[in-house]
Design an enzyme around this catalytic site. Sequence first.
Site, PDB file in Angstrom:
ATOM      1  N   ASP A  27       0.819  -1.210   0.000  1.00 43.02           N
ATOM      2  CA  ASP A  27       0.000   0.000   0.000  1.00 43.02           C
ATOM      3  C   ASP A  27       0.854   1.262   0.000  1.00 43.02           C
ATOM      4  OD1 ASP A  27      -2.029  -1.791   0.096  1.00 43.02           O
ATOM      5  OD2 ASP A  27      -2.870  -1.137   2.005  1.00 43.02           O
ATOM      6  N   ARG A 107       0.990   6.454  17.289  1.00 47.67           N
ATOM      7  CA  ARG A 107       0.736   7.396  16.195  1.00 47.67           C
ATOM      8  C   ARG A 107       1.241   8.809  16.453  1.00 47.67           C
ATOM      9  NH1 ARG A 107       0.974   2.975  13.761  1.00 47.67           N
ATOM     10  NH2 ARG A 107      -0.918   2.140  12.815  1.00 47.67           N
ATOM     11  N   ASP A 136      -6.654   5.887  12.530  1.00 42.94           N
ATOM     12  CA  ASP A 136      -5.290   6.365  12.338  1.00 42.94           C
ATOM     13  C   ASP A 136      -5.222   7.637  11.513  1.00 42.94           C
ATOM     14  OD1 ASP A 136      -3.988   4.558  13.922  1.00 42.94           O
ATOM     15  OD2 ASP A 136      -3.550   3.149  12.308  1.00 42.94           O
ATOM     16  N   SER A 188      -5.447  -7.741   8.686  1.00 43.88           N
ATOM     17  CA  SER A 188      -4.355  -6.780   8.695  1.00 43.88           C
ATOM     18  C   SER A 188      -3.742  -6.723  10.084  1.00 43.88           C
ATOM     19  CB  SER A 188      -4.859  -5.391   8.289  1.00 43.88           C
ATOM     20  OG  SER A 188      -5.760  -4.886   9.253  1.00 43.88           O
TER      21      SER A 188
END
Length: 424
Positions: A27, A107, A136, A188
């Site tokens: 990605d 993050r 996110d 994922s």
Amino acid sequence: MTQTEQAALPTDKPREKIVLAYSGGLDTSIILKWLQTERNYDVVCFTADLGQGDEVEEARVKALNTGAVAAYALDLREEFVRDYVFAMFRSSALYEGYYLLGTSIARPLIARKMVEIAEKEGAVAVSHGATGKGNDQVRFEMTAYALNPDIVTVAPWRDWEFQGRADLETFAHEHGIPVPTTKKDPWSTDANMLHISYEGGILEDPWAEPPAHMFKLTVDPTEAPSKPEYIEVEFLNGDPVAINGENLSPATLLQKANELGGKHGVGRLDLVENRFVGMKSRGVYETPGGTVLYHARRAVESLTLDREVLHQRDALGPKYAELVYNGFWFAPEREALQVYFDHVASSVTGTARLKLYRGNTTVVGRKAPQSLYDKDLVSFEAGGDYNQHDAGAFIKLNALRMRVQARVKAKADVASTEKEPVKG
């Protein structure tokens, strides 16, 4: 911007730089090329080492080979655990009663480094690979705006026209981007030193049990050692500093806790949670070290924190967890709460003894040099400063408002009965 529009761009216009949070996967590799071809950016890639291992350097090399004008791979493990994980642990925060916020807490650090690299490189924008349905995207962009209110954020998953994996693979082949030939796991994952998360794919059915082979950090509790293991965790001024008498750096200590907890199947969580963007999602998490440290910390706190301070801290913890989960790490309200939690945690010095056994973490002992526990006070034997006769007045005073309310209610019931018409 379409390819036709891209072709119409003036050839003499300098390309502006953008910093991309880059993992090296399909990605973000496609995003790198898409930012170049569709948005006319020179792409600077950044990969944060939060404990992933060799793949960090591999990602840096791949980024350069895929066309990045520069690529950073920064070892942030100690900073991550010391300044983010342990700071969060001082709040004893759990999101929705269970989640130890392993993805959420990483993050703001990643996004802060993106902004710093953007300033260093003269980049005007930052980008990420988060989808338009997840949390996110909020966490990355809220942090970027908090640190640089004039930064441009580019979220390809919200902007491009690709409809699915087939479109991504077509784009990859057109631009010479390697596509994995091995079978992709039907879920994922996101990993750092605090945890691994699993979501999507077959896990989207909240009734389906996670496959046994999915887990990486923890053994199946049913296959864990048949003999329990006892460990001791030492805290100093709010932070864990040693395990089994060995002083360790923050990242090394968390890694040790991961190994001990994982060996005994500790720290698995299957949760349906509420995303900030408004939907429910099912996530499965492995947080062995974090789970061990959470219980160890609560054990020491039970000795060192005043009752009202502990209860107040726990009342504020869910709000703090919500702020971290929703991406408000650099918001003033989170920073204000952090000052309070750090003050409370300054008295948390002591040692917890835990028993790890087949998925369970059991506190079996705790001690602290400034313990508020007074054996003479709590003992069933007579003596000490506590006079049991005082308890009667204490109870009556605390029951006074309820006694007054009961009397008023009784009078109202009598009055209501007297007013009822006689049936004949």
